[in-house]
Motif scaffolding. Sequence first.
Motif, PDB file in Angstrom:
ATOM      1  N   THR A 128       9.142   0.413   5.350  1.00  0.00           N
ATOM      2  CA  THR A 128      10.441   0.034   4.810  1.00  0.00           C
ATOM      3  C   THR A 128      10.928   0.656   3.607  1.00  0.00           C
ATOM      4  O   THR A 128      11.997   1.006   3.537  1.00  0.00           O
ATOM      5  CB  THR A 128      10.656  -1.547   4.592  1.00  0.00           C
ATOM      6  OG1 THR A 128      10.011  -2.475   5.824  1.00  0.00           O
ATOM      7  CG2 THR A 128      11.851  -2.117   4.514  1.00  0.00           C
ATOM      8  N   ALA A 129      10.161   0.846   2.871  1.00  0.00           N
ATOM      9  CA  ALA A 129      10.362   1.449   1.402  1.00  0.00           C
ATOM     10  C   ALA A 129      10.885   2.854   1.737  1.00  0.00           C
ATOM     11  O   ALA A 129      11.745   3.479   1.317  1.00  0.00           O
ATOM     12  CB  ALA A 129       9.241   1.273   0.613  1.00  0.00           C
ATOM     13  N   ARG A 130       9.937   3.491   2.656  1.00  0.00           N
ATOM     14  CA  ARG A 130      10.461   4.790   2.977  1.00  0.00           C
ATOM     15  C   ARG A 130      11.638   4.974   3.479  1.00  0.00           C
ATOM     16  O   ARG A 130      12.457   5.861   3.099  1.00  0.00           O
ATOM     17  CB  ARG A 130       9.194   5.482   3.797  1.00  0.00           C
ATOM     18  CG  ARG A 130       9.193   7.019   3.919  1.00  0.00           C
ATOM     19  CD  ARG A 130       8.052   7.522   4.826  1.00  0.00           C
ATOM     20  NE  ARG A 130       6.834   6.770   4.795  1.00  0.00           N
ATOM     21  CZ  ARG A 130       5.817   6.711   5.943  1.00  0.00           C
ATOM     22  NH1 ARG A 130       6.231   7.318   7.027  1.00  0.00           N
ATOM     23  NH2 ARG A 130       4.701   6.083   5.638  1.00  0.00           N
ATOM     24  N   ALA A 131      11.897   4.463   4.418  1.00  0.00           N
ATOM     25  CA  ALA A 131      13.398   4.157   5.316  1.00  0.00           C
ATOM     26  C   ALA A 131      14.445   4.088   4.283  1.00  0.00           C
ATOM     27  O   ALA A 131      15.541   4.676   4.481  1.00  0.00           O
ATOM     28  CB  ALA A 131      13.166   3.278   6.412  1.00  0.00           C
ATOM     29  N   MET A 132      14.190   3.201   2.938  1.00  0.00           N
ATOM     30  CA  MET A 132      15.377   3.037   2.162  1.00  0.00           C
ATOM     31  C   MET A 132      15.103   3.978   0.997  1.00  0.00           C
ATOM     32  O   MET A 132      15.959   3.919   0.106  1.00  0.00           O
ATOM     33  CB  MET A 132      15.006   1.707   1.575  1.00  0.00           C
ATOM     34  CG  MET A 132      15.432   0.474   2.647  1.00  0.00           C
ATOM     35  SD  MET A 132      14.851  -1.028   1.941  1.00  0.00           S
ATOM     36  CE  MET A 132      16.046  -1.549   0.519  1.00  0.00           C
ATOM     37  N   GLY A 133      14.072   4.903   0.930  1.00  0.00           N
ATOM     38  CA  GLY A 133      14.145   5.751  -0.148  1.00  0.00           C
ATOM     39  C   GLY A 133      13.845   5.141  -1.422  1.00  0.00           C
ATOM     40  O   GLY A 133      14.229   5.506  -2.630  1.00  0.00           O
ATOM     41  N   ASN A 177      -7.800   4.650   0.498  1.00  0.00           N
ATOM     42  CA  ASN A 177      -6.836   5.322   1.343  1.00  0.00           C
ATOM     43  C   ASN A 177      -5.528   5.041   0.782  1.00  0.00           C
ATOM     44  O   ASN A 177      -4.603   4.961   1.593  1.00  0.00           O
ATOM     45  CB  ASN A 177      -7.134   4.667   2.617  1.00  0.00           C
ATOM     46  CG  ASN A 177      -6.244   5.055   3.921  1.00  0.00           C
ATOM     47  OD1 ASN A 177      -5.969   6.422   3.598  1.00  0.00           O
ATOM     48  ND2 ASN A 177      -5.708   4.673   4.811  1.00  0.00           N
ATOM     49  N   LEU A 178      -5.212   5.028  -0.608  1.00  0.00           N
ATOM     50  CA  LEU A 178      -3.943   4.733  -1.077  1.00  0.00           C
ATOM     51  C   LEU A 178      -2.926   5.937  -0.825  1.00  0.00           C
ATOM     52  O   LEU A 178      -1.738   5.517  -0.725  1.00  0.00           O
ATOM     53  CB  LEU A 178      -4.203   4.366  -2.801  1.00  0.00           C
ATOM     54  CG  LEU A 178      -4.900   3.487  -3.134  1.00  0.00           C
ATOM     55  CD1 LEU A 178      -5.023   3.314  -4.796  1.00  0.00           C
ATOM     56  CD2 LEU A 178      -4.376   2.176  -2.322  1.00  0.00           C
ATOM     57  N   GLY A 179      -3.525   6.904  -0.549  1.00  0.00           N
ATOM     58  CA  GLY A 179      -2.601   8.252  -0.210  1.00  0.00           C
ATOM     59  C   GLY A 179      -1.822   7.778   1.081  1.00  0.00           C
ATOM     60  O   GLY A 179      -0.708   8.619   1.196  1.00  0.00           O
ATOM     61  N   ALA A 180      -2.094   6.911   1.759  1.00  0.00           N
ATOM     62  CA  ALA A 180      -1.145   6.640   3.035  1.00  0.00           C
ATOM     63  C   ALA A 180      -0.127   5.666   2.810  1.00  0.00           C
ATOM     64  O   ALA A 180       0.641   5.551   3.609  1.00  0.00           O
ATOM     65  CB  ALA A 180      -2.135   5.927   4.026  1.00  0.00           C
ATOM     66  N   TYR A 181       0.118   5.354   1.598  1.00  0.00           N
ATOM     67  CA  TYR A 181       0.957   4.497   1.159  1.00  0.00           C
ATOM     68  C   TYR A 181       1.981   5.385  -0.180  1.00  0.00           C
ATOM     69  O   TYR A 181       2.050   4.716  -1.212  1.00  0.00           O
ATOM     70  CB  TYR A 181       0.654   3.266   0.798  1.00  0.00           C
ATOM     71  CG  TYR A 181      -0.175   2.643   1.687  1.00  0.00           C
ATOM     72  CD1 TYR A 181       0.176   1.974   2.740  1.00  0.00           C
ATOM     73  CD2 TYR A 181      -1.606   2.670   1.548  1.00  0.00           C
ATOM     74  CE1 TYR A 181      -0.448   1.410   3.736  1.00  0.00           C
ATOM     75  CE2 TYR A 181      -2.353   2.040   2.461  1.00  0.00           C
ATOM     76  CZ  TYR A 181      -1.906   1.216   3.537  1.00  0.00           C
ATOM     77  OH  TYR A 181      -2.882   0.817   4.391  1.00  0.00           O
ATOM     78  N   PRO A 182       2.400   6.481   0.327  1.00  0.00           N
ATOM     79  CA  PRO A 182       3.347   7.310  -0.555  1.00  0.00           C
ATOM     80  C   PRO A 182       4.505   6.490  -1.173  1.00  0.00           C
ATOM     81  O   PRO A 182       4.932   6.697  -2.345  1.00  0.00           O
ATOM     82  CB  PRO A 182       3.677   8.586  -0.031  1.00  0.00           C
ATOM     83  CG  PRO A 182       3.702   8.264   1.338  1.00  0.00           C
ATOM     84  CD  PRO A 182       2.766   7.204   1.696  1.00  0.00           C
ATOM     85  N   SER A 183       5.054   5.440  -0.614  1.00  0.00           N
ATOM     86  CA  SER A 183       6.266   4.772  -0.879  1.00  0.00           C
ATOM     87  C   SER A 183       5.879   3.554  -1.793  1.00  0.00           C
ATOM     88  O   SER A 183       6.745   2.670  -1.915  1.00  0.00           O
ATOM     89  CB  SER A 183       7.279   4.488   0.271  1.00  0.00           C
ATOM     90  OG  SER A 183       7.443   5.679   0.611  1.00  0.00           O
ATOM     91  N   VAL A 184       4.432   3.229  -2.052  1.00  0.00           N
ATOM     92  CA  VAL A 184       4.001   1.800  -2.533  1.00  0.00           C
ATOM     93  C   VAL A 184       3.442   2.426  -4.049  1.00  0.00           C
ATOM     94  O   VAL A 184       2.665   3.378  -4.183  1.00  0.00           O
ATOM     95  CB  VAL A 184       3.098   1.297  -1.812  1.00  0.00           C
ATOM     96  CG1 VAL A 184       2.375   0.192  -2.566  1.00  0.00           C
ATOM     97  CG2 VAL A 184       3.541   0.745  -0.474  1.00  0.00           C
TER      98      VAL A 184
END
Length: 460
Positions: A128-133, A177-184
């Motif tokens: 959701t964060a990625r989609a919202m930028g 595996n935090l790299g899997a969550y660039p928008s977090v």
Amino acid sequence: MTELLGRPAADWIAEQGLPLHLTSLPRIRENVRAFTRVFRDLYPRGAVRYAVKACAHPVLLAAIRAEGAGADVASPFEARMALQAGLDPRTLDLNGNCKEDELIREALASRMLIVADSAEELALVEATARAMGRRARVLLRLSGFHLGGVTGEAIFTAGPWSKFGIPLAEIPPLLENLGAYPSVRFLGFHTHIGSQITRVEPYLAVLGRMVELGRVLRDRTGACPVLNLGGGFPVNYLEEPAWDELRRRTAARDGFSWNLGLAGLDADGVWQGEAYHSPWPKEQMVEAILRGTVTVDGEALPVLRALESLDTPELLVEPGRAIAEDAGLTLCRVAHVRRAGGAHNLVTVEMGVLSHADAMLEGLPNRWDILEGPDDPEPFETFVAGNLCFSGDLLARFQTRLRRRPRRGDTLLIRDTGAYTAHFMASNANAYPRPPRLLVHGDGDVTVMKRRDRYEDLFA
Ligand SMILES: Cc1ncc(COP(=O)(O)O)c(C=O)c1O
């Protein structure tokens, strides 16, 4: 004449009818202040996030804001209420194990702190964060702790069998595996052990683990700026002698406890369920925690040193019960005085347990009183039941001691009914109207938090 919150009780009753719930706003504010004082004195990086679920109204939340606290919100309308009350969204923790899509979007748009309740939800927040930028501000909620019977089963939320939180065993691979969550942006960890946690040890066990995980997070990301210990700070429903007496008399199995299995003693005489007294009630528990010792990576450390070793993160707490419970009073009318279970007294009142749900979920021995009239030479010990058509409709499951034998039409007063109690299970069972709750301000002003249902409301 008995005064309640600055007015004769008879006036409240004449004006509002019964049953009736009242909440003292000055007491709410004092309770918040007591927590912030502990932080100011011992750990200025601490902050209060009032758990809105305990008792919710925009006017009450505006007072929370005025005391410098934020809030824990756990539903779309709780979040809306907090925003309506003018709370800064950055002081809101968004909790809950089933957050709606729209709520997550709202939290991201306004930059609330999102407490991720599962790996699945974390993935959803990332998408959701990625989609919202946007970049989400996230804490990971932990569960899977082996803490023993720290409170009642229905209100213990951090054990291995919990619908809340990410099991501890899943955290290390996630941190790899935090790299899997660039928008977090991972800010730290959250644990809400449960409600009415009367001992300090479970908090210290959880905090030690959070500091350990915080160090791992700091290794990965450079910082662990937030730890959130949740709520659960206990209320003393009974003073120590009365609590001892309750256990002693329950153990005697002489009918002191109605005991439908919510609380009581097991075959070995060990108390099961929540405790009704704590040496560290309310904010004193936070003080005990901050003065306590935790084990971090095998080393025993004073809590303040442990937090320092993590670069002094912000320490959030989410008290609900400890803020609202002792601010609330409930009044109800006596119907009959009769016998049940053999030779035991039973007072029935014109209010059901759904308007006093603690009694159903937790079995709390709230303090009862009769409003008017002289004392009898002997107090009157009795169970109290409500007016609904099921046998679990018991408002006092432990015999309660009244000053005298009540009569039909007397008013009974229940103390400590400000949190959860009155509204959590409120319904129109048996087509009864839900009772009102009034918020009474220090200057005598009244905010109607909930008005009494009218006949038409049953169909609304
Ligand atoms: C996440 C969270 N924080 C805080 C609380 C407040 O707990 P208490 O009222 O026991 O302080 C709750 C209660 O359910 C909760 O779920």
